[in-house]
Design an enzyme around this catalytic site. Structure first.
Site, PDB file in Angstrom:
ATOM      1  N   ILE A   1       4.044  18.301   8.763  1.00  0.00           N
ATOM      2  CA  ILE A   1       4.447  18.292   7.345  1.00  0.00           C
ATOM      3  C   ILE A   1       5.481  19.381   7.071  1.00  0.00           C
ATOM      4  O   ILE A   1       5.697  19.778   5.932  1.00  0.00           O
ATOM      5  CB  ILE A   1       3.232  18.441   6.393  1.00  0.00           C
ATOM      6  CG1 ILE A   1       2.379  19.653   6.781  1.00  0.00           C
ATOM      7  CG2 ILE A   1       2.382  17.190   6.358  1.00  0.00           C
ATOM      8  CD1 ILE A   1       1.421  20.054   5.683  1.00  0.00           C
ATOM      9  N   ASP A   2       6.122  19.847   8.167  1.00  0.00           N
ATOM     10  CA  ASP A   2       7.096  20.932   7.997  1.00  0.00           C
ATOM     11  C   ASP A   2       8.240  20.546   7.055  1.00  0.00           C
ATOM     12  O   ASP A   2       8.744  21.395   6.307  1.00  0.00           O
ATOM     13  CB  ASP A   2       7.642  21.359   9.372  1.00  0.00           C
ATOM     14  CG  ASP A   2       8.248  20.198  10.126  1.00  0.00           C
ATOM     15  OD1 ASP A   2       7.520  19.198  10.361  1.00  0.00           O
ATOM     16  OD2 ASP A   2       9.436  20.251  10.468  1.00  0.00           O
ATOM     17  N   GLN A   3       8.641  19.289   7.058  1.00  0.00           N
ATOM     18  CA  GLN A   3       9.775  18.889   6.206  1.00  0.00           C
ATOM     19  C   GLN A   3       9.382  18.867   4.730  1.00  0.00           C
ATOM     20  O   GLN A   3      10.195  19.162   3.861  1.00  0.00           O
ATOM     21  CB  GLN A   3      10.309  17.507   6.615  1.00  0.00           C
ATOM     22  CG  GLN A   3      10.839  17.451   8.042  1.00  0.00           C
ATOM     23  CD  GLN A   3      11.930  18.479   8.293  1.00  0.00           C
ATOM     24  OE1 GLN A   3      12.940  18.530   7.595  1.00  0.00           O
ATOM     25  NE2 GLN A   3      11.711  19.323   9.291  1.00  0.00           N
TER      26      GLN A   3
ATOM     27  N   LYS B   1       0.837  -1.217   0.000  1.00  0.00           N
ATOM     28  CA  LYS B   1       0.000   0.000   0.000  1.00  0.00           C
ATOM     29  C   LYS B   1       0.866   1.258   0.000  1.00  0.00           C
ATOM     30  O   LYS B   1       0.620   2.194  -0.761  1.00  0.00           O
ATOM     31  CB  LYS B   1      -0.901  -0.006   1.244  1.00  0.00           C
ATOM     32  CG  LYS B   1      -1.565   1.326   1.524  1.00  0.00           C
ATOM     33  CD  LYS B   1      -2.357   1.322   2.803  1.00  0.00           C
ATOM     34  CE  LYS B   1      -1.605   1.696   4.039  1.00  0.00           C
ATOM     35  NZ  LYS B   1      -1.401   3.126   4.298  1.00  0.00           N
TER      36      LYS B   1
ATOM     37  N   CYS C   1      -4.223   7.810   9.906  1.00  0.00           N
ATOM     38  CA  CYS C   1      -4.482   7.242  11.232  1.00  0.00           C
ATOM     39  C   CYS C   1      -4.069   8.211  12.317  1.00  0.00           C
ATOM     40  O   CYS C   1      -3.057   8.915  12.197  1.00  0.00           O
ATOM     41  CB  CYS C   1      -3.717   5.938  11.385  1.00  0.00           C
ATOM     42  SG  CYS C   1      -4.496   4.589  10.506  1.00  0.00           S
TER      43      CYS C   1
ATOM     44  N   ILE D   1       8.782   6.662  16.755  1.00  0.00           N
ATOM     45  CA  ILE D   1       8.379   7.437  15.568  1.00  0.00           C
ATOM     46  C   ILE D   1       7.119   8.275  15.829  1.00  0.00           C
ATOM     47  O   ILE D   1       7.084   9.459  15.543  1.00  0.00           O
ATOM     48  CB  ILE D   1       8.118   6.508  14.350  1.00  0.00           C
ATOM     49  CG1 ILE D   1       9.246   5.484  14.178  1.00  0.00           C
ATOM     50  CG2 ILE D   1       7.885   7.329  13.085  1.00  0.00           C
ATOM     51  CD1 ILE D   1      10.533   5.972  13.613  1.00  0.00           C
TER      52      ILE D   1
ATOM     53  N   ARG E   1       1.322  14.499  13.149  1.00  0.00           N
ATOM     54  CA  ARG E   1       1.952  14.126  11.882  1.00  0.00           C
ATOM     55  C   ARG E   1       2.260  15.393  11.107  1.00  0.00           C
ATOM     56  O   ARG E   1       1.531  15.809  10.210  1.00  0.00           O
ATOM     57  CB  ARG E   1       1.065  13.135  11.127  1.00  0.00           C
ATOM     58  CG  ARG E   1       0.829  11.892  11.968  1.00  0.00           C
ATOM     59  CD  ARG E   1       0.052  10.824  11.273  1.00  0.00           C
ATOM     60  NE  ARG E   1       0.844  10.052  10.344  1.00  0.00           N
ATOM     61  CZ  ARG E   1       0.400   8.963   9.721  1.00  0.00           C
ATOM     62  NH1 ARG E   1      -0.816   8.548   9.935  1.00  0.00           N
ATOM     63  NH2 ARG E   1       1.180   8.297   8.897  1.00  0.00           N
TER      64      ARG E   1
ATOM     65  N   ARG F   1      -3.676   9.775   4.449  1.00  0.00           N
ATOM     66  CA  ARG F   1      -2.398  10.449   4.604  1.00  0.00           C
ATOM     67  C   ARG F   1      -1.776  10.779   3.251  1.00  0.00           C
ATOM     68  O   ARG F   1      -1.220  11.843   3.022  1.00  0.00           O
ATOM     69  CB  ARG F   1      -1.485   9.481   5.395  1.00  0.00           C
ATOM     70  CG  ARG F   1      -0.226  10.086   5.875  1.00  0.00           C
ATOM     71  CD  ARG F   1      -0.490  10.965   7.049  1.00  0.00           C
ATOM     72  NE  ARG F   1       0.603  11.863   7.295  1.00  0.00           N
ATOM     73  CZ  ARG F   1       0.439  13.076   7.778  1.00  0.00           C
ATOM     74  NH1 ARG F   1      -0.748  13.525   8.081  1.00  0.00           N
ATOM     75  NH2 ARG F   1       1.476  13.841   7.991  1.00  0.00           N
TER      76      ARG F   1
ATOM     77  N   ASP G   1       5.046   0.460  11.987  1.00  0.00           N
ATOM     78  CA  ASP G   1       3.785  -0.161  11.554  1.00  0.00           C
ATOM     79  C   ASP G   1       3.664  -1.618  12.001  1.00  0.00           C
ATOM     80  O   ASP G   1       2.625  -2.244  11.769  1.00  0.00           O
ATOM     81  CB  ASP G   1       3.651  -0.081  10.020  1.00  0.00           C
ATOM     82  CG  ASP G   1       3.258   1.321   9.563  1.00  0.00           C
ATOM     83  OD1 ASP G   1       3.077   2.212  10.417  1.00  0.00           O
ATOM     84  OD2 ASP G   1       3.131   1.525   8.337  1.00  0.00           O
TER      85      ASP G   1
END
Ligand code: UD1
Length: 430
Positions: A124-126, A22, A117, A327, A122, A93, A305
């Protein structure tokens, strides 16, 4: 009221075919908008996340044809919209992969902020830092990330955290930028490599994917391709742990054993036997499971995961185990449900201290997210008695035919929709 009804206690035995990954399929689908020529993709998993993304792509004018359940052709020569605001896309995501892909090709993209999820913050600055380094303007307005560039120019980007999503997004945005882009401290996950291979098969010039420095020389255009998605590391790992928790004997087929090394190593440590062949792995759990320690890390470390699945196994192992999640900070939410099944687990911050018990007992539980949902199904299959698992829409996001594959291994599991179905299942299993 779709839920799984499960009667535990059967060791899982047999062979199971693993589908396409996936987390590789999603960026590969998104990257298909970067050429006007037709792209053929095989080994595409038929799961909710890929279907939501395909639907959003159709809504912006991509012509999508499923030639069979696992093959899809895409043609993006007539894209009519660079704004992706689909209601469903917000829930996954990977919606943000359309930003890198559309920005890279059309120098403009507006995409609804990603969901996915609920396993922690989570950020997203990078991603944003990477797009800006390539010369794009980025702003967040009305729930959309809006990016625009007159020209994208190669740049030297140092990632502050190892991020799969940001590495993939920057790679896509840089593929057709002028000059060379270097991404330092990049993610090394198999799906990062798979996307790079896919883009290279379309004429991109990407080197170093799978190491922590990726070099991308911009090309003027990309062409059509035929490509097969790699096998799903996490689906395979989940079935390998299903063998461990049910004291079973399961062979996962169509896998890349190299991608499963950290999972195999832990299964050996806790007392399973593991046999590897070219494209399959057999896991036999004939002895009592032993305790261990594990910390989730970016690839090649133990995958976050797989954290819920190993915790379920360690909950049944002799002695005290420690699981550290490095993580995502909110990834132990399922422990309450596991405790209701008899587990003895204490969570302190990002660490779970697990005192193994000899068995779980069946209960009515809910899947809090994709991987934890799958892990709770494993717990229910090992448990004494009857369980139901609610909110299986999370599990369906990333596992194709999960209950059917488990049935194929001898599990007593059924997808039920009504109280009547549930009663029928209970009567059938006695
Ligand atoms: C992807 C996977 C997910 C997996 C995760 C880690 C997909 C669709 N999802 O998620 O299944 O659990 O990799 O292997 O492929 N971070 C930042 N800033 C950013 C980006 C990330 O601080 O801009 C942080 C995150 O909060 C997290 C860590 O970096 O703590 C790793 O996140 P990342 O690798 O980006 O995960 P995803 O790509 O979201």
């Amino acid at each position: 009221m779709e839920q799984y009804a499960i009667k535990g206690g059967n060791p899982l035995v047999g062979e199971v075919e693993i589908g396409g990954a996936k987390n590789a399929a999603l960026p590969i689908l998104a990257a298909s908008v970067m050429t006007d020529e037709t792209v053929y993709i095989e080994n595409m998993p038929d799961v909710r996340d890929t279907n939501v993304l395909l639907c959003a792509m159709e809504n912006i004018g991509v012509i999508v044809k499923r030639t069979d359940r696992h093959k899809v052709t895409l043609n993006a020569s007539n894209i009519s919209e660079l704004v992706v605001e689909d209601e469903n896309i917000k829930k996954i995501r990977a919606s943000y992969y359309l930003i890198g892909a559309l920005l890279g090709k059309y120098k403009h993209a507006e995409v609804a902020l990603p969901g996915g999820c609920d396993i922690g913050c989570r950020a997203i600055d990078q991603h944003i830092k990477g797009f800006r380094a390539l010369g794009a303007e980025v702003k967040i307005e009305h729930g959309l990330i809006k990016t625009h560039a007159e020209h994208l120019r190669g740049s030297h980007i140092y990632m502050d955290v190892v991020s799969v999503g940001a590495t993939i997004n920057i790679m896509m945005a840089a593929v057709m930028a002028e000059g060379t882009t270097i991404i330092e401290n990049s993610a090394k996950e198999p799906h990062v490599v798979d996307l790079a291979n896919f883009l290279n098969s379309m004429g991109a010039n990407i080197k170093g994917a799978g190491t922590d420095v990726i070099r991308i020389k911009g090309v003027s255009h990309l062409h059509g391709t035929e490509y097969a998605v790699i096998p799903d590391q996490i689906e395979a790992g989940t079935f390998m742990f299903a063998a461990a928790v049910t004291k079973g004997d399961v062979t996962v087929k169509n896998v890349i054993p190299k991608h499963l090394e950290s999972i195999t190593a832990k299964l050996l440590e806790i007392g399973c036997e593991v046999e590897e062949a070219d494209d399959c792995i057999r896991v036999v759990a004939s002895k009592p499971l032993q305790h261990t320690q594990v910390k989730t890390l970016p690839y090649p470390g133990f995958p976050t995961d797989m954290q819920p699945q190993i915790t379920v196994a360690l909950g049944l192992s002799k002695g005290t185990s420690i699981v550290t999640e490095s993580i995502f900070e909110n990834r132990f939410k399922y422990v309450d449900e596991l405790t209701r099944m008899g587990a003895n687990i204490k969570v302190e911050g990002n660490t779970a201290i697990i005192d193994g018990v000899s068995r779980y007992t069946g209960a009515n539980i809910s899947a809090p997210d994709l991987r934890a949902g799958a892990a709770l199904v494993l717990a229910a299959m090992s448990a004494e008695g009857f369980s139901t698992v609610d909110d299986i829409r999370y599990i369906e996001r990333g596992y194709e035919d999960f209950h059917l594959k488990l049935q194929g291994l001898g599990a007593q599991i059924e997808l039920v929709e009504t109280e009547r179905d549930l009663q029928k299942f209970k009567l059938k299993i006695g």
